[in-house]
Design a protein around this motif. Structure first.
Motif, PDB file in Angstrom:
ATOM      1  N   SER A  36       0.823  -1.203   0.000  1.00 59.93           N
ATOM      2  CA  SER A  36       0.000   0.000   0.000  1.00 59.93           C
ATOM      3  C   SER A  36       0.868   1.269   0.000  1.00 59.93           C
ATOM      4  CB  SER A  36      -0.897  -0.045   1.237  1.00 59.93           C
ATOM      5  OG  SER A  36      -1.542   1.164   1.409  1.00 59.93           O
ATOM      6  N   THR A  78      -5.054   1.646  -0.914  1.00 56.58           N
ATOM      7  CA  THR A  78      -5.307   0.655   0.125  1.00 56.58           C
ATOM      8  C   THR A  78      -5.239  -0.759  -0.456  1.00 56.58           C
ATOM      9  OG1 THR A  78      -6.744   2.235   1.243  1.00 56.58           O
ATOM     10  CG2 THR A  78      -7.002  -0.076   1.872  1.00 56.58           C
ATOM     11  N   VAL A  79      -4.642  -1.680   0.315  1.00 55.45           N
ATOM     12  CA  VAL A  79      -4.533  -3.084  -0.103  1.00 55.45           C
ATOM     13  C   VAL A  79      -5.193  -3.949   0.975  1.00 55.45           C
ATOM     14  CG1 VAL A  79      -2.940  -4.985  -0.628  1.00 55.45           C
ATOM     15  CG2 VAL A  79      -2.337  -2.646  -1.312  1.00 55.45           C
TER      16      VAL A  79
END
Ligand code: GDP
Ligand code: K
Ligand code: MG
Length: 264
Positions: free
Chosen positions: A129, A135-136
């Protein structure tokens, strides 16, 4: 709100689609092709989700694949879920990079984390990220693990427009700048992305822009640069060069984010 699933074939898009949406989904065809178009209501009632055909790159090889590129360029969505196979990141992230370069609000669903783990591949989602600027969320779309979290993150606070910039080398960077100056000023799409896709030979992008501009000079500039790149670096085409530069970037990201246990 409308969200769309982008990813390589067989990365779990339809599995995730089925988990995130209610059982009823509209199924039809995309115009002009036989590919199935699936639209479902998100189970949190925050909007709709579209399942797109699997693609390896935004530069389509077929009319079926072009559906995803056209959808991206039409820009009717609020956000993208890019699903990637955690056990195949080097290959999967060619598409990710092009989506990040496009600059739309995006979140990454890091799928197949169970498969990756069994192969001894551990991906640090926070580090990924940090490097990509989005965002991951790690998930296992087959079991549903992590999918609630992904659904909760489908909002304006968690979908980010990445500002990553791949350095394609001095020749291509000069070419990108020259093309940007020739693009119509009223196009709403990120001009660096348009230039890179034109250099890559993306026919959807070209067809769309050809309604508003002439390509003679751009074609000449690209051809000229391609000859230089081929001579200087021994690559077969300018597309192969772009692929290679993206791969170098992806590899440097993976070196930072991924631990491989060789004894597995
Ligand atoms: P699509 O082609 O991207 O729509 O992928 P599918 O959802 O059809 O999934 C392809 C295959 O991978 C199916 O057999 C799924 O059951 C399987 N699959 C999807 N997600 C996962 C996962 O997180 N872990 C594992 N082990 N298998 C998965
Ligand atoms: K499939
Ligand atoms: Mg599918």
């Amino acid at each position: 709100m409308e969200f769309a699933l982008f990813g390589n074939p067989n990365t779990g898009k339809t599995s995730l689609f089925n988990i995130l949406t209610d059982s009823y989904a509209y199924v039809g065809n995309w115009s002009g092709v036989t590919v199935e178009k699936k639209v479902g209501d998100l189970s949190n009632e925050k909007g709709q989700l579209i399942d797109l055909p699997g693609i390896y790159t935004i530069n389509p090889l077929s009319k079926d694949e072009a559906v995803a590129t056209e959808y991206l360029m039409n820009g009717t969505f609020h956000g993208i879920i890019n699903i990637v196979d955690a056990s195949q990141l080097l290959r999967n992230m060619q598409l990710t990079i092009q989506l990040l370069e496009f600059g739309a609000p995006l979140i990454i669903g890091l799928n197949m984390t169970d498969v990756a783990k069994s192969k001894g591949i551990l991906v640090d989602p926070e580090k990924l990220s940090e490097k990509l600027g989005v965002t991951v969320v790690p998930i296992i779309a087959r079991s549903g693990h992590g999918c609630d979290k992904l659904l909760k993150h489908l909002d304006e606070q968690n979908l980010h427009r990445s500002s990553i910039k791949i350095d394609y080398g001095p020749e291509i960077e000069k070419l990108i700048d020259e093309i940007i100056k020739l693009l119509p000023s009223y196009s709403k799409i990120n001009r660096r992305w348009l230039a890179i896709q034109l250099i890559d030979g993306n026919f959807v992008v070209r067809n769309k822009l050809s309604e508003m501009m002439d390509f003679a000079l751009i074609d000449y500039l690209i051809k000229d640069s391609e000859e230089k790149i081929k001579r200087q670096y021994g690559v077969k085409s300018i597309s192969q060069w772009l692929f290679k530069k993206r791969q170098d970037f992806i590899q440097s990201v993976l070196d930072y984010c991924v631990t491989e246990q060789k004894n597995k």
